[in-house]
Design an enzyme around this catalytic site. Structure first.
Site, PDB file in Angstrom:
ATOM      1  N   HIS A 173       0.602  -1.107   0.163  1.00  0.00           N
ATOM      2  CA  HIS A 173       0.285   0.045   0.228  1.00  0.00           C
ATOM      3  C   HIS A 173       0.816   1.332  -0.167  1.00  0.00           C
ATOM      4  CE1 HIS A 173      -2.773   3.272   1.447  1.00  0.00           C
ATOM      5  NE2 HIS A 173      -3.852   2.477   0.985  1.00  0.00           N
ATOM      6  N   GLU A 211      -3.430   2.186  -7.887  1.00  0.00           N
ATOM      7  CA  GLU A 211      -4.234   3.239  -6.733  1.00  0.00           C
ATOM      8  C   GLU A 211      -3.434   4.449  -6.676  1.00  0.00           C
ATOM      9  OE1 GLU A 211      -6.351   2.806  -2.777  1.00  0.00           O
ATOM     10  OE2 GLU A 211      -4.158   2.528  -2.527  1.00  0.00           O
TER      11      GLU A 211
HETATM   12  O1  LIG Z   1      -6.897   2.118   1.789  1.00  0.00           O
HETATM   13  C1  LIG Z   1      -7.781   2.849   0.736  1.00  0.00           C
HETATM   14  C2  LIG Z   1      -6.852   3.704  -0.271  1.00  0.00           C
HETATM   15  O2  LIG Z   1      -6.400   3.775  -0.183  1.00  0.00           O
HETATM   16  C3  LIG Z   1      -7.868   4.841  -0.645  1.00  0.00           C
HETATM   17  O3  LIG Z   1      -8.142   5.691   0.148  1.00  0.00           O
HETATM   18  P1  LIG Z   1      -9.597   6.493  -0.188  1.00  0.00           P
HETATM   19  O4  LIG Z   1     -10.445   6.151  -0.456  1.00  0.00           O
HETATM   20  O5  LIG Z   1     -10.154   7.403   1.123  1.00  0.00           O
HETATM   21  O6  LIG Z   1      -8.878   8.171  -1.112  1.00  0.00           O
END
Ligand SMILES: O=C[C@H](O)COP(=O)(O)O
Length: 302
Positions: free
Chosen positions: A113, A214
């Site tokens: 992550h 992401e």
């Molecule tokens: O862990 C979750 C992801 O990193 C996305 O986070 P978010 O949807 O709050 O931007």
């Protein structure tokens, strides 16, 4: 999820309760009941919804889900946010091995992550830590959820969107992401083919991985990356040599401010969403589950 212990427990209990309302005999008319039960079955047949609590909450969440009535206990899957880079039981003081996670009921383990790459040494250019974790997760019969994504936001005129003057931003993102995927999987194909690294449920799943695309700049942002940009990046990443040559199933989900309404804009290029803040309310989570499955939520709790 990064809630307090109490809120994590409440999130899981409420989610199960909202899903149960789809088929609750006491709260629905006969017509709605049959529709609701059918909806739950459709959800299970179409999607898997995973919940990744922190280590402290993990066994509670796993036990709560496994005690839920079918098919809710098949729809919801529990996973971990991290694991040790060593795969077996043994002296790993302060770490949690993938073997223990499997024993606790995990089916998915997240690795790499953005926060772990930035704060905990998983961003080393060689990718060794992420790769060792991927191998450990596969070796223990679980699915690694490998997070990848470019750090910098593309300039608006180079983001590949309609009206832009090119796709330089898309190309740069693809290069960065493919580099991360290569680093995460380097040298592992042979072990998958030899059966040393298995998937979750047998031969057909061996080497199964999920990539969470992401864009780092979209995590915590008010809005997700533009759908056209995400689709363009993911299409090219899927066509990369490293993924075309991977012997197991590959699914790609989008994360970074993903929210209700986004799924419909992603066409068939993505396999799912990786949700953060915009699914922190159980009602929103259940709503998005229905949206991704393409199942009407009017009878259910969405
Ligand atoms: O862990 C979750 C992801 O990193 C996305 O986070 P978010 O949807 O709050 O931007």
């Amino acid at each position: 999820m990064y809630f307090s212990l109490a809120r994590t427990q409440s999130f899981v209990t409420s989610t199960i309760s909202l899903l149960s309302q789809s088929s609750s005999p006491s709260s629905q008319s006969a017509q709605s009941r049959s529709g609701g039960a059918g909806q739950l079955q459709q959800l299970v047949e179409k999607i898997t919804a995973f919940i990744l609590p922190d280590f402290i909450s993990l066994t509670h969440v796993a036990n709560t889900i496994s005690a839920a009535l079918p098919p809710i206990n098949q729809l919801l899957v529990v996973g971990a946010q991290n694991c040790a880079a060593h795969h077996a039981f043994g002296p790993l003081t302060g770490e949690v091995s993938p073997a223990v996670l499997r024993e606790a009921g995990c089916r998915i383990v997240m690795v790499g992550h953005a926060e772990r790459r930035r704060l905990f040494g998983e961003g080393d250019p060689d990718g060794r830590v992420v790769r060792d974790k991927v191998a450990g997760v596969l070796r223990n019969g679980m699915v690694p959820l490998i997070c990848v994504g470019e750090v910098g936001r593309p300039e608006p005129e180079s983001d590949g969107a309609e009206g832009g003057d090119g796709d330089a931003g898309v190309r740069a993102a693809v290069e960065e992401v493919v580099g991360q995927v290569q680093a995460a999987l380097r040298g592992l194909s042979e072990e998958v083919l030899n059966g040393q690294l298995k998937g979750d449920s047998g031969e057909e799943d061996k080497g199964e991985i999920i990539l969470a695309y992401e864009p780092v700049w979209a995590i915590g942002a008010p809005e997700p990356a533009a759908a056209e940009y995400v689709r363009a990046v993911v299409r090219r990443v899927r066509e990369s040599e490293v993924l075309k040559g991977w012997p197991g199933r590959v699914r790609i989900v989008y994360g970074g401010a993903a929210k209700p309404g986004m799924w419909g804009r992603l066409g068939g290029d993505l396999d799912g969403l990786f949700l953060g803040r915009f699914a922190h309310q159980p009602e929103q989570f259940v709503k998005i589950i229905h949206e991704v499955a393409g199942v009407d939520s009017s009878v259910g709790g969405g």
